[in-house]
Enzyme design. Structure first.
Site, PDB file in Angstrom:
ATOM      1  N   ALA A  87       0.821  -1.219   0.000  1.00  0.00           N
ATOM      2  CA  ALA A  87       0.000   0.000   0.000  1.00  0.00           C
ATOM      3  C   ALA A  87       0.845   1.256   0.000  1.00  0.00           C
ATOM      4  O   ALA A  87       1.259   1.749   1.045  1.00  0.00           O
ATOM      5  CB  ALA A  87      -0.932  -0.016   1.217  1.00  0.00           C
ATOM      6  N   THR A 123       0.162   3.753  -2.970  1.00  0.00           N
ATOM      7  CA  THR A 123      -0.626   4.747  -3.705  1.00  0.00           C
ATOM      8  C   THR A 123      -1.733   5.347  -2.830  1.00  0.00           C
ATOM      9  O   THR A 123      -2.385   4.638  -2.064  1.00  0.00           O
ATOM     10  CB  THR A 123      -1.250   4.094  -4.954  1.00  0.00           C
ATOM     11  N   GLU A 124      -1.921   6.674  -2.982  1.00  0.00           N
ATOM     12  CA  GLU A 124      -3.017   7.367  -2.281  1.00  0.00           C
ATOM     13  C   GLU A 124      -3.882   8.068  -3.318  1.00  0.00           C
ATOM     14  O   GLU A 124      -3.545   8.117  -4.499  1.00  0.00           O
ATOM     15  CB  GLU A 124      -2.434   8.371  -1.280  1.00  0.00           C
ATOM     16  N   GLY A 149       0.416   8.213  -7.099  1.00  0.00           N
ATOM     17  CA  GLY A 149       1.183   7.019  -6.767  1.00  0.00           C
ATOM     18  C   GLY A 149       2.672   7.201  -6.953  1.00  0.00           C
ATOM     19  O   GLY A 149       3.481   6.662  -6.215  1.00  0.00           O
ATOM     20  N   PHE A 204      -6.251   1.853  -4.922  1.00  0.00           N
ATOM     21  CA  PHE A 204      -5.743   1.057  -6.059  1.00  0.00           C
ATOM     22  C   PHE A 204      -4.736  -0.006  -5.614  1.00  0.00           C
ATOM     23  O   PHE A 204      -3.657  -0.130  -6.189  1.00  0.00           O
ATOM     24  CB  PHE A 204      -5.129   1.961  -7.136  1.00  0.00           C
ATOM     25  N   ARG A 252       9.532  -3.838 -13.140  1.00  0.00           N
ATOM     26  CA  ARG A 252       8.941  -3.106 -14.269  1.00  0.00           C
ATOM     27  C   ARG A 252       8.988  -3.888 -15.581  1.00  0.00           C
ATOM     28  O   ARG A 252       7.982  -3.965 -16.284  1.00  0.00           O
ATOM     29  CB  ARG A 252       9.683  -1.775 -14.461  1.00  0.00           C
ATOM     30  N   GLU A 281       2.853   0.199 -11.814  1.00  0.00           N
ATOM     31  CA  GLU A 281       4.291   0.358 -11.538  1.00  0.00           C
ATOM     32  C   GLU A 281       4.906   1.555 -12.267  1.00  0.00           C
ATOM     33  O   GLU A 281       6.062   1.530 -12.684  1.00  0.00           O
ATOM     34  CB  GLU A 281       5.059  -0.927 -11.848  1.00  0.00           C
ATOM     35  N   THR A 301       3.564   5.087 -14.732  1.00  0.00           N
ATOM     36  CA  THR A 301       3.091   5.314 -16.104  1.00  0.00           C
ATOM     37  C   THR A 301       4.272   5.555 -17.051  1.00  0.00           C
ATOM     38  O   THR A 301       5.393   5.822 -16.616  1.00  0.00           O
ATOM     39  CB  THR A 301       2.178   6.557 -16.161  1.00  0.00           C
ATOM     40  N   SER A 302       3.982   5.518 -18.352  1.00  0.00           N
ATOM     41  CA  SER A 302       5.069   5.715 -19.324  1.00  0.00           C
ATOM     42  C   SER A 302       5.657   7.128 -19.208  1.00  0.00           C
ATOM     43  O   SER A 302       6.857   7.326 -19.456  1.00  0.00           O
ATOM     44  CB  SER A 302       4.584   5.431 -20.745  1.00  0.00           C
TER      45      SER A 302
HETATM   46  C1  LIG Z   1      -3.634  -2.936 -11.839  1.00  0.00           C
HETATM   47  C2  LIG Z   1      -3.028  -1.995 -10.845  1.00  0.00           C
HETATM   48  C3  LIG Z   1      -2.498  -2.503  -9.658  1.00  0.00           C
HETATM   49  C4  LIG Z   1      -1.955  -1.637  -8.704  1.00  0.00           C
HETATM   50  N1  LIG Z   1      -1.515  -2.153  -7.506  1.00  0.00           N
HETATM   51  C5  LIG Z   1      -1.022  -1.313  -6.569  1.00  0.00           C
HETATM   52  C6  LIG Z   1      -0.631  -1.805  -5.285  1.00  0.00           C
HETATM   53  O1  LIG Z   1      -0.735  -2.990  -5.001  1.00  0.00           O
HETATM   54  N2  LIG Z   1      -0.131  -0.929  -4.385  1.00  0.00           N
HETATM   55  C7  LIG Z   1       0.015   0.400  -4.657  1.00  0.00           C
HETATM   56  O2  LIG Z   1       0.480   1.127  -3.794  1.00  0.00           O
HETATM   57  N3  LIG Z   1      -0.375   0.918  -5.861  1.00  0.00           N
HETATM   58  C8  LIG Z   1      -0.890   0.090  -6.815  1.00  0.00           C
HETATM   59  N4  LIG Z   1      -1.319   0.587  -8.024  1.00  0.00           N
HETATM   60  C9  LIG Z   1      -1.147   1.992  -8.301  1.00  0.00           C
HETATM   61  C10 LIG Z   1      -0.005   2.202  -9.273  1.00  0.00           C
HETATM   62  O3  LIG Z   1       1.219   1.817  -8.727  1.00  0.00           O
HETATM   63  C11 LIG Z   1      -0.058   3.661  -9.667  1.00  0.00           C
HETATM   64  O4  LIG Z   1      -1.297   3.814 -10.314  1.00  0.00           O
HETATM   65  C12 LIG Z   1       1.028   4.036 -10.614  1.00  0.00           C
HETATM   66  O5  LIG Z   1       2.275   4.058  -9.956  1.00  0.00           O
HETATM   67  C13 LIG Z   1       0.767   5.409 -11.206  1.00  0.00           C
HETATM   68  O6  LIG Z   1       0.557   6.268 -10.195  1.00  0.00           O
HETATM   69  P1  LIG Z   1      -0.696   7.200 -10.283  1.00  0.00           P
HETATM   70  O7  LIG Z   1      -1.710   6.473 -11.062  1.00  0.00           O
HETATM   71  O8  LIG Z   1      -1.076   7.645  -8.942  1.00  0.00           O
HETATM   72  O9  LIG Z   1      -0.231   8.365 -11.170  1.00  0.00           O
HETATM   73  P2  LIG Z   1       0.249   9.761 -10.678  1.00  0.00           P
HETATM   74  O10 LIG Z   1       1.476   9.623  -9.859  1.00  0.00           O
HETATM   75  O11 LIG Z   1      -0.898  10.485 -10.111  1.00  0.00           O
HETATM   76  O12 LIG Z   1       0.594  10.383 -12.063  1.00  0.00           O
HETATM   77  C14 LIG Z   1      -0.429  10.586 -13.035  1.00  0.00           C
HETATM   78  C15 LIG Z   1       0.186  11.278 -14.221  1.00  0.00           C
HETATM   79  O13 LIG Z   1       0.621  12.580 -13.817  1.00  0.00           O
HETATM   80  C16 LIG Z   1       1.794  12.907 -14.504  1.00  0.00           C
HETATM   81  N5  LIG Z   1       2.867  13.205 -13.545  1.00  0.00           N
HETATM   82  C17 LIG Z   1       2.979  12.690 -12.286  1.00  0.00           C
HETATM   83  N6  LIG Z   1       4.071  13.202 -11.682  1.00  0.00           N
HETATM   84  C18 LIG Z   1       4.646  14.047 -12.573  1.00  0.00           C
HETATM   85  C19 LIG Z   1       5.795  14.897 -12.545  1.00  0.00           C
HETATM   86  N7  LIG Z   1       6.574  14.985 -11.468  1.00  0.00           N
HETATM   87  N8  LIG Z   1       6.087  15.605 -13.665  1.00  0.00           N
HETATM   88  C20 LIG Z   1       5.294  15.537 -14.776  1.00  0.00           C
HETATM   89  N9  LIG Z   1       4.201  14.763 -14.849  1.00  0.00           N
HETATM   90  C21 LIG Z   1       3.885  14.038 -13.775  1.00  0.00           C
HETATM   91  C22 LIG Z   1       2.163  11.749 -15.384  1.00  0.00           C
HETATM   92  O14 LIG Z   1       1.677  11.968 -16.662  1.00  0.00           O
HETATM   93  C23 LIG Z   1       1.426  10.601 -14.779  1.00  0.00           C
HETATM   94  O15 LIG Z   1       1.159   9.658 -15.772  1.00  0.00           O
HETATM   95  C24 LIG Z   1      -1.891  -0.245  -8.968  1.00  0.00           C
HETATM   96  C25 LIG Z   1      -2.409   0.273 -10.183  1.00  0.00           C
HETATM   97  C26 LIG Z   1      -2.978  -0.586 -11.098  1.00  0.00           C
HETATM   98  C27 LIG Z   1      -3.530  -0.005 -12.355  1.00  0.00           C
END
Ligand SMILES: Cc1cc2nc3c(=O)[nH]c(=O)nc-3n(C[C@H](O)[C@H](O)[C@H](O)COP(=O)(O)OP(=O)(O)OC[C@H]3O[C@@H](n4cnc5c(N)ncnc54)[C@H](O)[C@@H]3O)c2cc1C
Length: 405
Positions: A142, A144-145, A149, A174, A264, A383, A385-386
């Site tokens: 855990a 992600t908030e 994430g 998530f 990854r 893990e 995003t791109s």
């Molecule tokens: C199937 C699945 C399983 C998962 N399992 C887990 C789990 O077990 N435990 C857990 O903790 N999480 C889990 N997650 C969450 C996952 O790890 C996160 O969704 C992932 O790391 C992306 O984080 P986020 O979605 O919060 O994106 P964010 O961090 O909110 O980022 C969203 C977008 O914002 C932009 N962005 C973010 N930061 C920056 C920056 N500094 N500069 C410019 N652009 C930026 C990027 O375009 C990015 O794509 C899971 C997600 C999925 C889909």
């Protein structure tokens, strides 16, 4: 030690056996997994499976343990060809059937890897050993908030020391295995102003007062077998013995993030396997279509299938290169991000083209292509995003570190 280009005959046979199992047991259950999560018990899944440990867990296996190798001779492949190299190829072999078993093997969780690296012998035996022995079923991880994430330093969940306990407050979202976990490694800050250096990890067991599951399983586009839930912590008291020690200076978070480097490329291996499955499925389906094989249209289609295979092969080599670096002790941050950044999107484009080649049938639920298409969309997000992978790559190219940001 192996190169990225080849594996021993022993490993090749193991991969072929796992692929055969994936076609016999995994693929026929894929549609059920899309609806209900794990479509059979773990025992049923493993009954005919040539491996009984998750490839994600290979990193923390002690291959000097003679007893382990005697009881599981297939692990010899890891000695011959490297833990990450074999893991990546086995993830691909399993996912060629379908991705659903990946998070269902014993010790498939990142939580187990983290505890193995940073836990005390008691914590390792109780929680990692407990899952291997079947005393616990599923773990959670855990980080992600609601607010994000990737920006770990901004974690808002707090852990305040109170005597022999920590009091945890906050929310998480998530999270893999949703409300079905027996325990979870939870990241919280002991000092929000300290940013990354304030982040600590705690093992929290299901049933601990103040630990609530607020979402059992998110309704989402793909990877529906891997159910994501949400937790809330309200004055949740966790014994200090459940604190993952590390060096008490936030290094556990950095260690956790470095584990993503290793896992990854496995997301990409899953995506590449789904796309390969789509190519093979569409090819066989169309080749059997009445009269098509004798036409010019089929010859043009065959050339296109060859091109699709080629673009997948490029992604595979990035995955194997990253695994080779890990196995040989080289830094792999940039290469792991390179292996993660494009493969899910390439796989998505390949599956889309296979669906188009099949015409309207391509999007029918009578076939699995539409499911694989939805699943690989999530490989791009999970893990990191791109976009985040590109940031990792550019920081490495420019010599900057995430810690400086
Ligand atoms: C199937 C699945 C399983 C998962 N399992 C887990 C789990 O077990 N435990 C857990 O903790 N999480 C889990 N997650 C969450 C996952 O790890 C996160 O969704 C992932 O790391 C992306 O984080 P986020 O979605 O919060 O994106 P964010 O961090 O909110 O980022 C969203 C977008 O914002 C932009 N962005 C973010 N930061 C920056 C920056 N500094 N500069 C410019 N652009 C930026 C990027 O375009 C990015 O794509 C899971 C997600 C999925 C889909």
């Amino acid at each position: 030690m192996t190169t990225t280009l080849t594996v021993s005959d022993e490993t090749r046979k193991l991969i072929a056996d796992v692929k055969q199992w994936a076609l016999k047991v995994v693929r026929p259950a894929a549609r059920a997994a899309d609806v209900c999560g794990f479509p059979m018990t773990r025992e049923e899944m493993l009954e005919e499976c040539p491996i009984d440990i998750s490839p994600f867990a290979f990193g923390f296996l002690d291959l000097n343990d003679k007893k382990l190798l005697e009881t599981k001779p297939w692990l010899n492949a890891l000695l011959l060809d490297g833990k990450s190299n074999v893991a990546a190829r086995l993830v691909e072999a399993i996912s060629y059937g379908d991705g659903w078993p990946l998070t269902y093997f014993p010790n498939a969780g990142i939580a187990e890897t983290l505890i193995s690296a940073l836990g005390t012998p008691e914590q390792i035996d109780k929680y990692v050993g407990g899952i291997a022995r079947g005393e616990y079923s599923l773990s959670g991880w855990a980080m992600t908030e609601e607010s994000g994430g990737n920006d770990v330093a901004s974690i808002k969940t707090t852990a305040i020391r109170d005597g022999d306990e920590y009091i945890i407050n906050g929310t998480k979202r998530f999270l893999s295995n949703g409300a079905f976990v027996d325990w979870a490694v939870v990241f919280a800050t002991i000092d929000p102003a300290a940013r990354m250096a304030g982040i600590r990890a705690f093992i929290v067991e299901k049933g601990t007062p103040g630990f609530h599951f607020t979402i059992e399983a998110e309704k989402k586009l793909g990877m529906r077998y891997n159910r994501q839930g949400a937790y809330s912590f309200e004055n949740c008291r966790v014994p200090a013995a459940n604190f993952l020690k590390g060096k008490h200076d936030g290094s556990e978070t950095i260690a956790a993030l470095s584990m993503f480097n290793r896992s990854r490329p496995y997301c990409s291996a899953q995506a590449v396997a789904a796309a390969q499955a789509a190519i093979d499925y569409a090819y066989d389906h169309l080749a059997g279509r009445n009269g098509l094989a004798q036409t010019d249209r089929w010859r043009r289609m065959e050339l296109e299938f060859a091109e699709l295979k080629h673009v997948l092969e490029e992604q595979r080599q990035l995955i194997y290169r990253s695994a080779w670096l890990t196995d040989n002790g080289y830094p792999e941050i940039k290469e792991a991000a390179q292996a993660k950044v494009h493969a899910p999107r390439v796989a998505e484009a390949v599956i889309l083209r296979c669906m188009q080649l099949m015409g309207p049938e391509g999007i029918s639920e009578a076939h699995l292509l539409e499911k694989w298409y939805r699943d690989v969309r999530l490989c791009d997000i999970v893990e990191g995003t791109s976009h985040i992978q590109k940031m990792v790559i550019s920081r490495q190219l420019l010599g900057a570190s995430a810690a400086r940001a």
